[in-house]
Each structure stands twice: as structure tokens, then as C-alpha cells.
Write a protein that holds these residues in place. Structure first.
Motif, PDB file in Angstrom:
ATOM      1  N   SER A 253       6.036  -3.201   6.759  1.00 20.03           N
ATOM      2  CA  SER A 253       5.279  -2.217   6.943  1.00 20.03           C
ATOM      3  C   SER A 253       5.683  -0.731   6.844  1.00 20.03           C
ATOM      4  N   ALA A 254       6.903  -0.609   7.511  1.00 16.20           N
ATOM      5  CA  ALA A 254       7.441   0.609   7.610  1.00 16.20           C
ATOM      6  C   ALA A 254       7.913   1.179   6.083  1.00 16.20           C
ATOM      7  N   ARG A 255       8.311   0.290   5.303  1.00 20.11           N
ATOM      8  CA  ARG A 255       8.716   0.474   3.987  1.00 20.11           C
ATOM      9  C   ARG A 255       7.394   0.886   3.039  1.00 20.11           C
ATOM     10  N   ARG A 256       6.469   0.166   3.372  1.00 20.41           N
ATOM     11  CA  ARG A 256       5.178   0.151   2.473  1.00 20.41           C
ATOM     12  C   ARG A 256       4.548   1.434   2.890  1.00 20.41           C
ATOM     13  N   ASP A 257       4.528   1.928   4.232  1.00 23.67           N
ATOM     14  CA  ASP A 257       3.860   3.142   4.681  1.00 23.67           C
ATOM     15  C   ASP A 257       4.572   4.335   4.376  1.00 23.67           C
ATOM     16  N   ALA A 258       5.822   4.094   4.179  1.00 21.44           N
ATOM     17  CA  ALA A 258       6.751   5.342   3.636  1.00 21.44           C
ATOM     18  C   ALA A 258       6.518   5.793   2.183  1.00 21.44           C
ATOM     19  N   ILE A 259       6.396   4.700   1.328  1.00 22.04           N
ATOM     20  CA  ILE A 259       6.188   4.789  -0.119  1.00 22.04           C
ATOM     21  C   ILE A 259       4.615   5.437  -0.198  1.00 22.04           C
ATOM     22  N   LEU A 260       3.617   4.643   0.346  1.00 26.73           N
ATOM     23  CA  LEU A 260       2.365   5.030   0.034  1.00 26.73           C
ATOM     24  C   LEU A 260       2.063   6.437   0.791  1.00 26.73           C
ATOM     25  N   SER A 261       2.375   6.620   1.898  1.00 27.10           N
ATOM     26  CA  SER A 261       2.232   7.735   2.406  1.00 27.10           C
ATOM     27  C   SER A 261       3.000   9.289   1.753  1.00 27.10           C
ATOM     28  N   SER A 262       4.041   8.962   0.924  1.00 27.12           N
ATOM     29  CA  SER A 262       4.640  10.121   0.233  1.00 27.12           C
ATOM     30  C   SER A 262       4.074  10.360  -1.124  1.00 27.12           C
ATOM     31  N   MET A 263       3.109   9.457  -1.490  1.00 27.12           N
ATOM     32  CA  MET A 263       2.529   9.625  -2.904  1.00 27.12           C
ATOM     33  C   MET A 263       1.511  10.584  -2.971  1.00 27.12           C
ATOM     34  N   ARG A 264       1.555  11.441  -4.016  1.00 26.86           N
ATOM     35  CA  ARG A 264       0.693  12.455  -4.389  1.00 26.86           C
ATOM     36  C   ARG A 264      -0.806  12.080  -4.607  1.00 26.86           C
TER      37      ARG A 264
END
Length: 591
Positions: A253-264
Motif C-alpha cells: 500500500s505504501a508503494r502504491r500510494d507513493a506512486i499514485l500520489s506523485s503522479m501529475r
């Protein structure tokens, strides 16, 4: 672990206690009902037998009592028996009464006990006496006086003694019931104390697991060999398994949130009812929502726009990928490309939407198209004129002494115009590059810039009979001198070009309270229509295209002025009314 509740506060203890007490009180109530009924019947039977025995004795006494001494005999009998004595004539009239005056009493012919005595030989009744305001048990028998006159002898015993006996019996039952309830309380306390302690330990471990405290769940042990012990062992094993699974889920979940949150790009996931399961910050910015919605929030509450809802419904219903271009009312002026596809969430249908902001791309494309169209148009006109007159000269007009010089002057004029357009385009390009690099500034004296601008356009103004006036000033601004001169020359030159002869152009300066220096260029020219004011700073925009070309304008001057002002943290604005002149104001930070 949470604090353990006391045994007396335990719901299990209360249920056991309440159940046992209900049973005790139910038995006590049933016992009270049966014993009270038995006691009342027994006491009433004893009183009836006593009254019957007394009535048989008194019946014989009455045979020797004369009517004149009947009242004394009734009072004397009342004192001996402690019972109310009433002698009633066969007609119902009261002849003697031991506790009331006979004359004040109503006719007793229709009293139940009197009627029964006359018909059956004995009459018994139980009721409340309104004469003495008490409950009595009545017994009546027929008798005769000394003269042989028939009468009815009625004896009445108060029921108060019977009620006292019943009440005493009830108190005994109540005391016994309370003692049994107390014994049940003590027994329930000791029985449930051990049981609730074990239950509380298991409950605490389960609550720790639910709260994510798996270490506390692993530490829980129970040595019992009954069902509770088996439950505790199962929870212990489950805690270990959950700990491993949660660690894996947290990492993923942390990996997914980091990826999705950083998306423009904006990312949105919804379930089959269009309830939000995930969204990132870029999506919230697109719909102008500041606070992240809780999972399960209906999408309509966050973005009620059908432009987003309809494609998602289409994905859910048809199971196909949808692409669309949408805009949100909450963020006017911005455009997005929507890419939506089916998504399976916990074996349930859902949809995933990705929003790509194409506002800047569209703006740049629009600027490019407009620029190409405007440049093409501006270049085509002078080039067409140059080509036409050149071909005319080549076709023989070069030998026409009357017109050849005129044709060459037209070619020269249009060539100069092309040069000016190219020069202004280069200036705009240079200004945009400097805006990106934020070139260093200097303190520029405004008076020197005004004098330079006046000298530059002085000859043109003299030809058009325009007077240029300015007020001396010692103000300075933060800018570059040649850029400031470029902007001011453009404004003064425009004022001269579009003013009628024998008018005046004024240049004034002042300093504002917010630390800005304003330079005003005021003319008495033709003015600008109100509908054209918002667009006059656009490239190649002209209010009167024919007059502008006649005056030699390129349509880029005001755009250059705006770029210069913004380059140094300033601005430019205009105030104008048709046929009343215009006022252009340059604003720069004071030095």
C-alpha cells in the motif's frame, strides 16, 4: 490492552443476576399469590364459622328480648362479641344497630344477606359499608322477638383482621425472597468472576488485533481446556498470521500510494455504485476539493458533473474502456483528457479513471495556430503589394516616368513594414526568454526615460501638430532603462498616431501607497470601444485595422509593452472611451 471492567459491571454478570433474580421474584410472586389467597380464604372461613356459632346462640336470646330493650341488647352483644349487631324487621326497617342510630339507616330489605336469610335461612355477603366506612363480612339469619315478631339478625365482622393476616404473610414471603435474591447475587458474583476474567482477556486480545496491535494479540494466553481455551488458542494463531499479512499489505500500500500520489495525472477509483475508493491529490485539484474524501463517499458529493459521471457509468455498464475530453465547472478554463477502464475491486466491479491536464497543451496549440495565422496574414499583405508592384514594373511600368517612382515607394514602404514586423517579433521572443531567466534590474530614473521617449517621437508629433507635455519627476523604478524606454516610446508613439491635429499628449507620474510608480500617457485621440479593451494587448490585434496599417503599425506594440511590464513585476492597464481619448498606465516597482 484496554482496562478490564469490574465483575459487577460485566454484562454477563448482569444477565446471570437478572435471570436468577427474575426467577426468584417470579417464584416469590407466585407464592405470594397462592399463600395470600389461601390465608384469606382460611381466615374468612374461620370468621364465618365464628359468626354462625354466635348467631345460633343469639337467635335463642332474641326470643326473650322485648322490642323496647332491643337497642340495649344490641350494644351489649357488640361489646361481648366485638362484632357489629343489626336487627332488621321483615319489612327491611332497621330495628336496632350497635354502631349507628337505626333511624338514620336506610331500608335493608334488598341487602343480599337479608334476602338470602329470608329465602334460604342463612345469608352471607362481603362488601364495604357506607354507614361506618369499613369492609365487613356479613352473616344474617332469621329470628323472632319475645312477642313472636319475625326479624333478621345480622352479625358483621370487620375484614381488617383478615387483611392484616394477609399482609403479614406477604411480608414473610418478601423477606424470604430478598434473602434468596441476595444469595443468588453472591453466587452469581463468584460464578461469573472467574468466567468474565477469561472472557475479558480474550476480548482484549481480539480488540488489540482489530486495532492493529498484533504484539498484544500474540501475548494473549489461556490455560483453560474448555471452549474459551480453544478460542484463545485460535486467536493466538490468527494474530501471527495477520501480522505477516498486514506487513505485506502495508508495504504494498505504501508503494502504491507513493506512486499514485506523485503522479501529475489525476487518478480516481470507484466501486460499482460510484463510491470513491481512492483518489490522489491531482484529482482533488482538478475538481477543486481541498479535503480528501473518506473511502465510500459518493462521487456525486465530490464532483456532481455529468461529464465525469456518465463515462464512468458507461464503463461499469458496458465493461469497455472510454476516452473523452472533459472540463469541470469547479475549475473553469482547464481541460482534461479522461481515460477510464474497468477495475475489479474485491471481486466487485469498479472503474479506474485517469485525468490528464491538457490545458497548457491546448493553450500552446491555440497560440501557435493564432500566431501562424496572424503572421501569415500580416506578411501576406505587404508581400502581395511588393510582388504586385514589382511585376508591374517588370511588365513595362519601369519606363513610365510618371508612375514608376510611386510604385518603388510603395515597395519600399511595404519592405519597411516587413522589417518592423520582423523586428517586433524578435523583440517579443527576446522578452519571453528574459522572462524565463528573470534578468537583473537597476534603478532607472523616470525623468530621463520620459525625455528620451519625447525626443524619439518629437518629429512625428511635429508633423501631426501634436504637443507633448510632461511633468518633472525624481521618481525611479526597478527595471532596465532600454526596456522601459522601449515600452514608453510605444505608448507615446501610439498616442501621437491616433490623436487628431492640434491636440495634446501628456505624460504624468505618481507613486502609489503599495510601493509602485505609475507612468500615465494621456491623449485626446479617437479612443477605444469598450468591447475591444480586453483584447488590445493581444498580438496583431487592431481596433481599426485600416487606420492602423495606414499609420504604419504592426499590431505588436502593445503586446511588447505588456511583456516588458510583466518582465519587471509591473503591469499595464488602459482606460478609454470612444471619441474621448485614452489613458495608458505603466506600473513598475519603485526603486
Amino acid at each position: 490492552m484496554p482496562n478490564r471492567p469490574r465483575t459487577v459491571r460485566s454484562p454477563l454478570f448482569r444477565k446471570i443476576l437478572v435471570g436468577a433474580c427474575l426467577l426468584v421474584f417470579a417464584m416469590g410472586g407466585l407464592t405470594d399469590l397462592l399463600m395470600s389467597r389461601y390465608t384469606q380464604q382460611s381466615e374468612e372461613g374461620a370468621v364465618q364459622r365464628s359468626l354462625q356459632a354466635a348467631a345460633r346462640v343469639l337467635e335463642r336470646e332474641l326470643e326473650s328480648i322485648s322490642p323496647e330493650s332491643l337497642a340495649d341488647w344490641a350494644h351489649d352483644t357488640d361489646r361481648r362479641l366485638a362484632a357489629r349487631v343489626t336487627v332488621v324487621a321483615a319489612s327491611g326497617a332497621v330495628l336496632a344497630e350497635s354502631r349507628r342510630e337505626p333511624g338514620s339507616m336506610e331500608n335493608h330489605a334488598h341487602r343480599p344477606e337479608i334476602e338470602a336469610a329470608l329465602q334460604k335461612g342463612v345469608g352471607i355477603a362481603k362488601r364495604h359499608s357506607t354507614s361506618v366506612n369499613m369492609d365487613f363480612l356479613y352473616l344474617a339469619v332469621p329470628a323472632r322477638l319475645s312477642g313472636g315478631a319475625p326479624v333478621v339478625l345480622r352479625l358483621a365482622a370487620p375484614l381488617e383482621t383478615i387483611e392484616n393476616a394477609v399482609s403479614e404473610n406477604r411480608w414473610r414471603i418478601l423477606r424470604t425472597t430478598l434473602l434468596l435474591a441476595l444469595a443468588v447475587l453472591v453466587a452469581a458474583y463468584f460464578f461469573t468472576r472467574s468466567l468474565t476474567r477469561r472472557i475479558h482477556r480474550i476480548q482484549g486480545a481480539a480488540e488489540a488485533l482489530a486495532a492493529g496491535d498484533f504484539e498484544d494479540g500474540l501475548a494473549m494466553q489461556d490455560s483453560g481446556r474448555d471452549e474459551l481455551g480453544a478460542l484463545a488458542a485460535s486467536l493466538h494463531r490468527m494474530a501471527g498470521n495477520l501480522l505477516e499479512m498486514v506487513d505485506l499489505v502495508r508495504a504494498e500500500s505504501a508503494r502504491r500510494d507513493a506512486i499514485l500520489s506523485s503522479m501529475r495525472e489525476g487518478v480516481l477509483a470507484v466501486d460499482q455504485s460510484l463510491r470513491i475508493t481512492f483518489c490522489n491529490e491531482a484529482f482533488l485539484q482538478a475538481v477543486a476539493v481541498r479535503q480528501t474524501p473518506e473511502p465510500g463517499t459518493p462521487l456525486e458529493q465530490v464532483s456532481p458533473d455529468n461529464a465525469l459521471l456518465e463515462p464512468l457509468w458507461q464503463v461499469l455498464e458496458q465493461g469497455e474502456t472510454v476516452r473523452a475530453k472533459i472540463a469541470f465547472p469547479a475549475t473553469p478554463g482547464r481541460s482534461y483528457e479522461l481515460y477510464a477502464k474497468p477495475l475489479e475491486l474485491n471481486r466487485q466491479k469498479g472503474a479506474l479513471a485517469i485525468l490528464h491536464d491538457v490545458t497548457e497543451i491546448e493553450r500552446l496549440e491555440r497560440v501557435r495556430r493564432d500566431f501562424v495565422a496572424n503572421v501569415s496574414h500580416e506578411l501576406r499583405t505587404p508581400l502581395t503589394a511588393i510582388r504586385g508592384y514589382a511585376e508591374t514594373l517588370l511588365d513595362g511600368a519601369i519606363d513610365d516616368a510618371e508612375h514608376n517612382r510611386k510604385f518603388l515607394e510603395v515597395i519600399r514602404s511595404n519592405a519597411i513594414r516587413l522589417t518592423n514586423i520582423a523586428s517586433d517579433l524578435l523583440v517579443l521572443s527576446e522578452l519571453e526568454q528574459h522572462r524565463a531567466s528573470q534578468e537583473a534590474t537597476e534603478a532607472v530614473p523616470v525623468q530621463a526615460v520620459i525625455e528620451t521617449a519625447i525626443r524619439t517621437v518629437e518629429s512625428s508629433a511635429r508633423i501631426r501638430q501634436i504637443r507633448i507635455q510632461s511633468q518633472p519627476t525624481d521618481l525611479c523604478v526597478r527595471a532596465l532603462r532600454f526596456r522601459l524606454e522601449q515600452a514608453l516610446v510605444n505608448l507615446v508613439d501610439n498616442a501621437v498616431k491616433f490623436s487628431p491635429p492640434d491636440t495634446e499628449v501628456r505624460i504624468e507620474c505618481n507613486r502609489t501607497d503599495d510601493g509602485m510608480v505609475e507612468i500615465h500617457v494621456i491623449d485626446q485621440g479617437i479612443g477605444i470601444p469598450e468591447e475591444d479593451l480586453p483584447r488590445i494587448f493581444e498580438r496583431f490585434y487592431r481596433v481599426d485595422k485600416a487606420r492602423s496599417r495606414e499609420a504604419g503599425g504592426t499590431g505588436l506594440g502593445l503586446s511588447i509593452v505588456k511583456h516588458i511590464a510583466e518582465l519587471f513585476g509591473g503591469s499595464v492597464r488602459v482606460k478609454s472611451r470612444l471619441n474621448e481619448g485614452s489613458t495608458f498606465t505603466l506600473s513598475f516597482p519603485a526603486a
